[in-house]
Design a protein around this motif. Structure first.
Motif, short mmCIF file in Angstrom:
data_model
loop_
_atom_site.label_atom_id
_atom_site.label_comp_id
_atom_site.label_asym_id
_atom_site.label_seq_id
_atom_site.Cartn_x
_atom_site.Cartn_y
_atom_site.Cartn_z
N GLU A 35 -4.67 -24.70 -0.96
CA GLU A 35 -4.83 -23.21 -1.26
C GLU A 35 -3.98 -22.60 -0.39
OE1 GLU A 35 -8.78 -21.47 -2.96
OE2 GLU A 35 -8.79 -22.25 -0.89
N LEU A 36 -3.20 -21.52 -1.02
CA LEU A 36 -2.61 -20.30 0.06
C LEU A 36 -3.44 -19.28 0.00
CD1 LEU A 36 -0.09 -19.37 1.32
CD2 LEU A 36 0.80 -18.92 -1.02
N LEU A 203 -0.75 -10.66 -1.62
CA LEU A 203 -1.66 -10.86 -2.56
C LEU A 203 -1.03 -11.59 -4.01
CD1 LEU A 203 -4.21 -8.12 -2.06
CD2 LEU A 203 -4.56 -10.31 -1.33
N GLN A 204 0.30 -11.07 -4.10
CA GLN A 204 0.85 -11.51 -5.22
C GLN A 204 1.21 -13.03 -5.36
OE1 GLN A 204 4.42 -8.93 -5.34
NE2 GLN A 204 3.28 -7.41 -6.65
N ILE A 205 1.39 -13.79 -4.03
CA ILE A 205 1.85 -15.10 -3.97
C ILE A 205 0.53 -16.02 -3.72
CG2 ILE A 205 3.88 -14.55 -3.31
CD1 ILE A 205 3.39 -15.83 -0.70
N CYS A 206 -0.64 -15.24 -3.05
CA CYS A 206 -1.73 -16.16 -2.70
C CYS A 206 -2.71 -16.63 -3.65
CB CYS A 206 -2.41 -15.68 -1.52
SG CYS A 206 -3.32 -14.09 -1.55
N ASP A 207 -3.32 -17.56 -3.50
CA ASP A 207 -4.29 -18.13 -4.42
C ASP A 207 -5.56 -17.10 -4.51
OD1 ASP A 207 -2.88 -20.33 -5.46
OD2 ASP A 207 -3.29 -21.42 -3.56
N THR A 222 -9.66 -13.94 -5.97
CA THR A 222 -8.39 -14.25 -6.17
C THR A 222 -7.22 -13.08 -5.76
OG1 THR A 222 -8.01 -13.63 -8.33
CG2 THR A 222 -9.24 -15.79 -7.76
N GLY A 223 -5.97 -13.44 -5.35
CA GLY A 223 -5.03 -12.49 -5.05
C GLY A 223 -5.03 -11.59 -6.30
N LYS A 228 -6.12 -5.57 -8.40
CA LYS A 228 -6.74 -4.79 -9.27
C LYS A 228 -7.88 -4.03 -8.56
CE LYS A 228 -5.38 -7.64 -12.95
NZ LYS A 228 -6.12 -9.02 -13.20
N ASP A 229 -8.53 -4.47 -7.61
CA ASP A 229 -9.64 -3.96 -7.00
C ASP A 229 -9.38 -2.57 -6.58
OD1 ASP A 229 -11.83 -3.15 -5.09
OD2 ASP A 229 -12.58 -5.48 -5.33
N PRO A 230 -10.39 -1.57 -7.27
CA PRO A 230 -9.96 -0.22 -6.83
C PRO A 230 -10.27 0.03 -5.52
CG PRO A 230 -11.92 -0.38 -8.56
CD PRO A 230 -11.29 -1.53 -8.15
N LYS A 231 -11.15 -0.52 -4.52
CA LYS A 231 -11.48 -0.17 -3.26
C LYS A 231 -10.07 -0.75 -2.44
CE LYS A 231 -15.75 -0.29 -0.75
NZ LYS A 231 -17.15 -1.16 -0.52
N VAL A 232 -9.92 -2.05 -2.75
CA VAL A 232 -8.60 -2.48 -2.05
C VAL A 232 -7.43 -1.72 -2.34
CG1 VAL A 232 -7.21 -4.53 -1.81
CG2 VAL A 232 -9.58 -4.77 -2.04
N ILE A 233 -7.37 -1.28 -3.43
CA ILE A 233 -5.91 -0.39 -3.66
C ILE A 233 -6.04 0.92 -2.85
CG2 ILE A 233 -4.97 1.09 -5.37
CD1 ILE A 233 -5.76 -1.08 -7.55
N GLU A 234 -7.39 1.45 -2.84
CA GLU A 234 -7.39 2.72 -1.99
C GLU A 234 -7.38 2.46 -0.57
OE1 GLU A 234 -11.34 4.45 -2.55
OE2 GLU A 234 -11.00 5.69 -0.67
N LEU A 235 -8.07 1.54 -0.08
CA LEU A 235 -7.69 1.25 1.37
C LEU A 235 -6.57 0.55 1.80
CD1 LEU A 235 -11.43 0.32 2.08
CD2 LEU A 235 -10.33 2.36 2.61
N TYR A 236 -5.99 -0.62 1.18
CA TYR A 236 -5.02 -1.20 1.68
C TYR A 236 -3.67 -1.24 1.05
CZ TYR A 236 -9.22 -2.93 3.86
OH TYR A 236 -10.31 -2.96 4.54
N LEU A 237 -3.69 -1.02 -0.28
CA LEU A 237 -2.50 -0.98 -1.29
C LEU A 237 -1.94 0.60 -1.61
CD1 LEU A 237 -3.68 -3.62 -3.68
CD2 LEU A 237 -2.17 -3.88 -1.51
#
Ligand SMILES: Nc1ncnc2c1ncn2[C@@H]1O[C@H](COP(=O)(O)OP(=O)(O)O)[C@@H](O)[C@H]1O
Ligand SMILES: [Mg+2]
Lengths: 242, 379
Positions: A35-36, A203-207, A222-223, A228-237
């Motif tokens: 895995e990556l 996240l684009q390249i990792c499994d 998964t990456g 697409k996760d709204p929380k991740v988008i809000e906090l980190y992306l």
């Protein structure tokens, strides 16, 4: 998730530098062969500390780390190298007063014979390094140093490679190159666990990705899911561009 | 694989050597004109000042052709002191290289390194003297009286053993418990005092001679050198060459440099850092002992505090050359050696340390990282 056997298993780690102060409080991770894995999270979340604790450079207070079936909790770093783990730290990841070739030789310190064998493979992955093999690593640019650091960690043919922010401080072109190269290394069968600031690209390249926040592995998916996760988008992306 | 010190570094070192020699000459001439205010020495000093100004050009051009007819004896003197300086520098280097290796691999400024120098000299005395000797706490007196060379060899092995012992039972446990470097340094100061007193108690406060044979002096025309000094210099050059070979050409030596650069990364590369450090301690104390023995032969005798008095010069040499750079210690020692010996042409020998310090400050103002130290690029 792949159904390959689990190769690295961290279970509920508590670890820290100073007595009484835990930087990690409850980090868990399960990595399968090949895995990556990307670990993202805000600055100071403990990402580097997590990698270092896996590699025996930060004492683990409670919890266990397993490599395959073996318990490797708090084993010495040089012992882990022997067992097939490679580590590229975030900062100071080359020996500045040694030449590039000497840096690589140190990577294969425990198996001097590997050095010659591996030079061919390194030459394919990093042709530029061979040109500069007699140059002092301290005189190289940031990107070149990063290559030396990765190549050094690959000298012992590790089955697991830990990378701490390999793209930090590089120009966008060089960052891309680093991600592509990491993927290539992973394709050759090396399990890669990478910490990244550049969360989107990672996240684009990792499994699979883990989100680390305040010393705890908050969630994993998964990456693509994390992207697409709204929380991740809000906090980190949210504010981070591609 | 090619391992060479790049030429620029050597060139730089040579330039600094010449500049330092010039600076000493200059300082010396300043110093002697200041001394001239005292009536008794006025006439001598006045002479010295004019000599010195002439000497500025002469001392730096080793090619003696540039000398005017009446100045030939003068040149002799300068060249003689220069040669003495190189000799002293080479012997000092044996002691400082170890200090530098310890600093490089562990970060410790070992204040007890001077005592390791004394120990080498006095242990040799212990085995070679015809007088009766005894071991502390053992109430028997006996005479050993071995020839010098076997005595020296045994002394070196024993001294290196103290390096092993120290690291095994003192420094390594302190490192494992993550005792800070400042605390370790204070321990080393304490150890230095304890060893100093122990050595004095064991061997007494007198200056002890290692060899009673009379040294023949060999005339090289412009300068002369004692036969035993020639031997000492050769041994020193061989030892320093061996250290350089070890560091550049052997795998363990390269690992030693790697540990100096970054111990955590060395460990992450699979190097047993603690083993490397143990070896460094053994080498450093062994080399200090060799330095002590050769210095005792060069100076005709050694007292219990010979190393303590050298410590400042060793630190100056190591700092001057670039902290933690093994080759820096060599270059620094040569600069200090030449500066100190040449300064005695104009200044009292008591000012040795002041001169060493002046050179140190001058060089650090120009090159804060030391002569061979490198300012690493960031990012
Ligand atoms: N060597 C150290 N000694 C003490 N505290 C440290 C050390 N390195 C990091 N820390 C602390 O650990 C926390 C997490 O740091 P780190 O793991 O480097 O975060 P990240 O890599 O996620 O940015 C921070 O609060 C930092 O101050
Ligand atoms: Mg970090």
């Amino acid at each position: 998730m792949s159904d390959a056997p689990v190769i690295v298993h961290a279970d509920d780690l508590y670890a820290g530098y100073l007595p009484g102060i835990d930087i990690l409080n409850g980090c868990s991770m399960e990595v399968r062969e090949g895995e990556l894995i990307g670990i993202i999270g805000p600055n100071g979340a403990g990402k580097s500390t997590f990698l270092k604790s896996l590699f025996g450079l930060v004492p683990i207070r409670t919890g266990t780390v397993k490599l395959g079936e073996e318990d490797i909790t708090n084993k010495r770093a040089d012992d882990l190298v022997k067992r097939g783990i490679g580590f590229v730290p975030q900062n100071n990841n080359v020996f500045p007063s040694l030449t590039v070739a000497e840096n690589l030789e140190m990577g294969a310190y425990q198996r001097p014979k590997m050095f010659k064998e591996q030079m061919g493979r390194i030459g394919e992955l990093f042709p530029k390094l061979i040109e500069r093999k007699d140059q002092r690593a301290g005189s190289l640019s940031g990107g070149e140093r990063q290559m030396v650091a990765m190549a050094r960690a690959l000298m012992m043919n590790p089955s697991v490679l830990l990378l701490d922010e390999p793209s930090a401080g590089l120009s966008p072109d060089r960052q891309d190159e680093t991600f592509v190269r990491t993927r290539e290394i992973n394709k050759t069968g090396v399990t890669v666990i990478m910490v990244e600031q550049n969360a989107r690209r990672c996240l684009q390249i990792c499994d699979r990705g883990y989100v680390l926040d305040q010393g705890t592995t908050a969630y994993t998916a998964t990456g693509q899911e994390l992207l697409k996760d709204p929380k991740v988008i809000e906090l980190y992306l949210g504010t981070l561009g591609a | 694989m090619t391992n060479r010190i790049d030429r620029r570094v050597v060139l730089r070192a040579l330039i600094v050597l010449v500049v330092a020699a010039a600076a000493v000459t200059f300082l010396g001439s300043l110093g002697s004109s200041a001394v001239a205010s005292t009536p008794e020495v006025a006439s001598y000093a006045a002479g010295a000042t004019s000599d010195a100004t002439a000497g500025i050009t002469q001392a730096n051009t080793i090619h003696a052709e540039a000398v005017s007819d009446d100045g030939s004896t003068e040149t002799n003197r300068y060249l003689q002191q220069f040669v003495n300086g190189i000799v002293f520098g080479l012997l000092l280097a044996l002691a400082s290289v170890g200090l530098s290796l310890i600093y490089g691999t562990t970060g410790l400024s070992n204040f007890a390194h001077g005592e390791q120098v004394s120990l080498g000299a006095l242990l040799t005395f212990f085995f070679t003297t015809q007088q009766t000797v005894s071991i502390p706490f053992v109430p028997v007196e006996f005479t050993i009286g071995w020839p010098l060379i076997p005595s020296a060899l045994v002394a070196i092995v024993l001294a290196a053993g103290t390096g092993w012992l120290q690291d095994r039972f003192l420094w390594s446990p302190l490192r494992r418990r993550r005792v800070s470097i400042v605390q370790q340094m204070i321990v080393s100061i304490g150890l230095s005092l304890a060893l100093l007193n122990f050595i004095q108690w064991w061997f007494g406060a007198e200056r002890q001679r290692l060899s009673t044979s009379i040294d023949t002096r060999i005339d090289f025309g412009m300068f002369e050198v004692g036969q035993s000094t020639l031997w000492s210099v050769s041994i020193s050059v061989i030892c320093l060459g061996a250290v350089a070979f070890f560091l550049l050409k052997t795998r363990t030596g390269r690992a030693t440099r790697a540990v100096s650069d970054n111990p955590a990364l060395a460990s992450a590369s699979g190097i047993r850092v603690e083993r490397v450090i143990r070896l460094v301690w053994i080498m450093a104390t062994g080399l200090a002992a060799i330095g002590g023995i050769l210095l005792a032969i060069y100076d005709n005798a050694a007292a219990f505090d010979v190393g303590a008095r050298l410590l400042l010069l060793m630190f100056a040499a190591v700092t001057l050359g670039g902290l933690g750079q093994a080759f820096g210690a060599l270059v620094g020692s040569l600069v200090i050696g030449v500066a100190v010996e040449m300064s005695t042409l104009w200044l009292g020998t008591d000012l040795k340390y002041a001169v060493a310090l002046a050179i140190l400050i001058l060089v650090l103002l120009v090159r804060p990282q030391g002569i061979l130290g490198r300012a690493e690029r960031v990012g």
